[in-house]
Write an enzyme that holds these catalytic residues in place. Structure first.
Site, PDB file in Angstrom:
ATOM      1  N   VAL A 222       0.835  -1.206   0.000  1.00 37.06           N
ATOM      2  CA  VAL A 222       0.000   0.000   0.000  1.00 37.06           C
ATOM      3  C   VAL A 222       0.874   1.262   0.000  1.00 37.06           C
ATOM      4  CG1 VAL A 222      -1.738   1.315   1.297  1.00 37.06           C
ATOM      5  CG2 VAL A 222      -1.904  -1.186   1.178  1.00 37.06           C
TER       6      VAL A 222
ATOM      7  N   GLU B  32     -10.366   5.821   6.200  1.00 32.92           N
ATOM      8  CA  GLU B  32     -11.302   5.224   5.225  1.00 32.92           C
ATOM      9  C   GLU B  32     -10.916   3.807   4.820  1.00 32.92           C
ATOM     10  OE1 GLU B  32     -14.301   4.549   3.833  1.00 32.92           O
ATOM     11  OE2 GLU B  32     -14.480   6.712   3.588  1.00 32.92           O
TER      12      GLU B  32
ATOM     13  N   ASP C  34      -9.974 -10.495  10.415  1.00 33.56           N
ATOM     14  CA  ASP C  34      -9.965  -9.309   9.554  1.00 33.56           C
ATOM     15  C   ASP C  34     -11.381  -8.726   9.426  1.00 33.56           C
ATOM     16  OD1 ASP C  34      -8.591  -7.583   7.481  1.00 33.56           O
ATOM     17  OD2 ASP C  34     -10.082  -8.546   6.194  1.00 33.56           O
TER      18      ASP C  34
ATOM     19  N   LYS D 121     -13.109  -5.118  11.002  1.00 36.21           N
ATOM     20  CA  LYS D 121     -13.859  -4.133  10.212  1.00 36.21           C
ATOM     21  C   LYS D 121     -15.235  -3.866  10.831  1.00 36.21           C
ATOM     22  CE  LYS D 121     -11.279  -5.275   6.045  1.00 36.21           C
ATOM     23  NZ  LYS D 121     -11.159  -6.207   4.911  1.00 36.21           N
TER      24      LYS D 121
HETATM   25  P1  NHO Z   1       3.032  -4.672   3.662  1.00 34.37           P
HETATM   26  O1  NHO Z   1       3.229  -4.836   2.198  1.00 34.37           O
HETATM   27  O2  NHO Z   1       3.415  -5.764   4.585  1.00 34.37           O
HETATM   28  O3  NHO Z   1       3.827  -3.336   4.077  1.00 34.37           O
HETATM   29  C1  NHO Z   1       3.992  -2.944   5.401  1.00 34.37           C
HETATM   30  C2  NHO Z   1       5.067  -1.852   5.446  1.00 34.37           C
HETATM   31  O4  NHO Z   1       5.159  -1.360   6.776  1.00 34.37           O
HETATM   32  C3  NHO Z   1       6.473  -2.323   5.083  1.00 34.37           C
HETATM   33  O5  NHO Z   1       7.134  -1.284   4.370  1.00 34.37           O
HETATM   34  C4  NHO Z   1       7.140  -2.519   6.459  1.00 34.37           C
HETATM   35  O6  NHO Z   1       8.553  -2.375   6.399  1.00 34.37           O
HETATM   36  C5  NHO Z   1       6.510  -1.376   7.218  1.00 34.37           C
HETATM   37  N1  NHO Z   1       6.504  -1.522   8.671  1.00 34.37           N
HETATM   38  C6  NHO Z   1       5.958  -2.513   9.404  1.00 34.37           C
HETATM   39  N2  NHO Z   1       6.124  -2.275  10.716  1.00 34.37           N
HETATM   40  C7  NHO Z   1       6.779  -1.098  10.815  1.00 34.37           C
HETATM   41  C8  NHO Z   1       7.244  -0.312  11.900  1.00 34.37           C
HETATM   42  N3  NHO Z   1       7.059  -0.677  13.164  1.00 34.37           N
HETATM   43  N4  NHO Z   1       7.875   0.862  11.624  1.00 34.37           N
HETATM   44  C9  NHO Z   1       8.074   1.268  10.357  1.00 34.37           C
HETATM   45  N5  NHO Z   1       7.649   0.561   9.287  1.00 34.37           N
HETATM   46  C10 NHO Z   1       7.012  -0.611   9.509  1.00 34.37           C
HETATM   47  O7  NHO Z   1       1.489  -4.338   4.011  1.00 34.37           O
HETATM   48  P2  NHO Z   1       0.401  -3.637   3.060  1.00 34.37           P
HETATM   49  O8  NHO Z   1      -0.333  -4.648   2.279  1.00 34.37           O
HETATM   50  O9  NHO Z   1       1.036  -2.513   2.348  1.00 34.37           O
HETATM   51  O10 NHO Z   1      -0.638  -3.072   4.135  1.00 34.37           O
HETATM   52  C11 NHO Z   1      -0.374  -1.894   4.831  1.00 34.37           C
HETATM   53  C12 NHO Z   1      -1.541  -1.568   5.749  1.00 34.37           C
HETATM   54  O11 NHO Z   1      -2.710  -1.399   4.963  1.00 34.37           O
HETATM   55  C13 NHO Z   1      -1.859  -2.691   6.768  1.00 34.37           C
HETATM   56  O12 NHO Z   1      -2.270  -2.111   7.981  1.00 34.37           O
HETATM   57  C14 NHO Z   1      -3.029  -3.398   6.115  1.00 34.37           C
HETATM   58  O13 NHO Z   1      -3.880  -4.062   7.036  1.00 34.37           O
HETATM   59  C15 NHO Z   1      -3.742  -2.202   5.497  1.00 34.37           C
HETATM   60  N6  NHO Z   1      -4.661  -2.586   4.473  1.00 34.37           N
HETATM   61  C16 NHO Z   1      -4.258  -3.251   3.351  1.00 34.37           C
HETATM   62  C17 NHO Z   1      -5.193  -3.706   2.436  1.00 34.37           C
HETATM   63  C18 NHO Z   1      -4.718  -4.412   1.202  1.00 34.37           C
HETATM   64  O14 NHO Z   1      -5.498  -4.742   0.303  1.00 34.37           O
HETATM   65  N7  NHO Z   1      -3.405  -4.628   1.039  1.00 34.37           N
HETATM   66  C19 NHO Z   1      -6.552  -3.463   2.733  1.00 34.37           C
HETATM   67  C20 NHO Z   1      -6.920  -2.688   3.838  1.00 34.37           C
HETATM   68  C21 NHO Z   1      -5.966  -2.264   4.699  1.00 34.37           C
HETATM   69  O15 NHO Z   1      -8.685  -3.190   1.863  1.00 34.37           O
HETATM   70  C22 NHO Z   1      -7.659  -4.099   2.013  1.00 34.37           C
HETATM   71  C23 NHO Z   1      -8.099  -5.329   2.810  1.00 34.37           C
HETATM   72  O16 NHO Z   1      -8.819  -5.214   3.769  1.00 34.37           O
HETATM   73  C24 NHO Z   1      -7.512  -6.619   2.387  1.00 34.37           C
HETATM   74  C25 NHO Z   1      -8.077  -7.819   3.182  1.00 34.37           C
HETATM   75  N8  NHO Z   1      -7.018  -8.818   3.353  1.00 34.37           N
HETATM   76  C26 NHO Z   1      -9.239  -8.456   2.437  1.00 34.37           C
HETATM   77  O17 NHO Z   1     -10.275  -7.816   2.294  1.00 34.37           O
HETATM   78  O18 NHO Z   1      -9.120  -9.664   2.022  1.00 34.37           O
END
Ligand code: NHO
Length: 363
Positions: free
Chosen positions: A16, A146, A222, A226
């Site tokens: 993201v 959001e 998850d 939500k």
């Molecule tokens: P990644 O790819 O694991 O990236 C995480 C990043 O955070 C990495 O750069 C890591 O180094 C950094 N990081 C972790 N801990 C850290 C710390 N303590 N300090 C500094 N940096 C740190 O994760 P994503 O996929 O990019 O996701 C990021 C956030 O967005 C998460 O909170 C995730 O829950 C949220 N999110 C993602 C999605 C998605 O589609 N990827 C969705 C919603 C929210 O709408 C989506 C959803 O609900 C998907 C769900 N699985 C579904 O409906 O099936």
């Protein structure tokens, strides 16, 4: 008028976060009324920033951080650094870190606004939820999330509009997980036999629709997170995502499987259990789906498998789409239905970028 100047801090540059950075680049070039000055960017083990707030070039920030970033400072140090920045600060949390989520009140108290897709803060303890919003009030800061429900779909903003315009939400029901949506749409399609449950999960994993360990999708947490967020926005003081019934689709025998791979290897032994659900629903002229619902009158929140008429918007969903029906006094017998892509970097980042713009006009 001269452009408004804001400082931006970005934590997390994964799926993201990296898309968010390219959207920020587009926004910075196409929003002449604002000057965006990036003053902090970090991932789990690297951070790039300058004590004197010299701005970091947005287009090359991720590369520069990866090449020359240092170990990130502690959260209190980051907060103090941002609190002393020359302009209003928006911190974008693109991690799923619980520690960062728990420190939101400390950011907000110091006037630092937050946008995030991270569900942890808003679905943690009810105390944290209350602390976040009272800290924002005290600090004159804003917090928008959001993408914590339905990615870029306007779910949270719609929910707030109901509440803030005097409508009364009576029931919320829907498919809140892209992964669960995909799994059930291909396991129990409206037409045709559908695939075996275990094959289905293996395929979803190959397509990148599941978490690395599919049990993290199948345990229902998850979706529970939500619903906790939406229920709280609707006015229910939900204590936590485990304070209401959540049906896990992990067979008890496989809860202790050591790895996601071992889990997948043995899952076929339990295919008959899921097949029974599918057949029973079919005999009744229905299809089985994995949904979440909130009934405001009875204050009942639940997550699990239910049967639906083949014509129901929940049954006719395709691919990995989400659908959410809002039943309210104003909308009467025809609920407001929002449907669309609910997972993936592009649309999740859009929810984050959109929130950034909403905060901007209020700073
Ligand atoms: P990644 O790819 O694991 O990236 C995480 C990043 O955070 C990495 O750069 C890591 O180094 C950094 N990081 C972790 N801990 C850290 C710390 N303590 N300090 C500094 N940096 C740190 O994760 P994503 O996929 O990019 O996701 C990021 C956030 O967005 C998460 O909170 C995730 O829950 C949220 N999110 C993602 C999605 C998605 O589609 N990827 C969705 C919603 C929210 O709408 C989506 C959803 O609900 C998907 C769900 N699985 C579904 O409906 O099936």
């Amino acid at each position: 008028a001269p452009p408004k100047h804001v400082n931006i801090a970005v934590i997390g540059t994964g799926g993201v976060g990296s898309v968010f950075m390219s959207q920020l680049s587009w926004i910075a070039k196409n929003t002449p009324s604002t000057y965006f000055s990036l003053c902090y960017i970090a991932m789990i083990d690297k951070a790039l920033y300058h004590q004197d707030y010299t701005e970091i070039d947005i287009d090359t920030a991720v590369d520069s951080m990866e090449k020359s970033g240092k170990r990130p400072p502690s959260l209190p140090t980051i907060i103090n650094y941002l609190a002393a920045a020359p302009h209003k600060v928006i911190m974008v949390d693109n991690t799923s870190s619980g520690a960062i989520a728990e420190s939101y009140p400390d950011f907000l108290k110091k006037g630092i606004s937050i946008v995030t897709p991270n569900k942890k803060a808003f679905s943690g303890s009810y105390q944290l939820w209350q602390d976040i919003f009272s800290a924002a009030e005290a600090g004159g800061s804003l917090v928008y999330h959001e993408s914590s429900v339905g990615a870029g779909m306007p779910i949270i903003s719609t929910m707030k509009d109901f509440v803030h315009t005097g409508d009364e939400v009576t029931k919320i029901e829907g498919i809140f997980s892209g992964t669960m949506s995909y799994l059930f749409n291909s396991f129990a399609p409206l037409n045709g036999e559908g695939s075996k449950w275990s094959d289905n999960i293996k395929k979803a994993k190959e397509l990148g629709f599941t978490e690395p360990d599919p049990r993290d999708d199948l345990n229902g947490l998850d979706v529970a997170r939500k619903l906790t967020i939406l229920g709280r926005l609707a006015g229910l003081p939900i204590e936590s995502p485990d304070s209401f019934p959540v049906q896990s689709l992990i067979p008890t025998e496989l809860e202790s499987a050591k790895s996601g791979d071992e889990f997948l290897q043995r899952l076929h032994e339990f295919d008959s259990q899921m097949e029974e659900h599918k057949t029973a629903a079919r005999k009744a002229g229905k299809v089985v789906r994995y949904i979440g619902s909130i009934d405001m009158a009875s204050k009942q929140v639940k997550v699990g498998m239910e049967w639906f008429d083949p014509t129901d918007p929940i049954a006719t969903l395709k691919g990995s789409d989400n659908v959410i029906s809002f039943h309210t006094k104003r909308y009467g017998s025809m609920p407001l239905i929002i449907r669309g892509q609910g997972a993936g970097g592009d649309v999740t980042a859009m929810g984050v970028s959109g929130d950034l713009l909403k905060i901007l006009v209020q700073l």
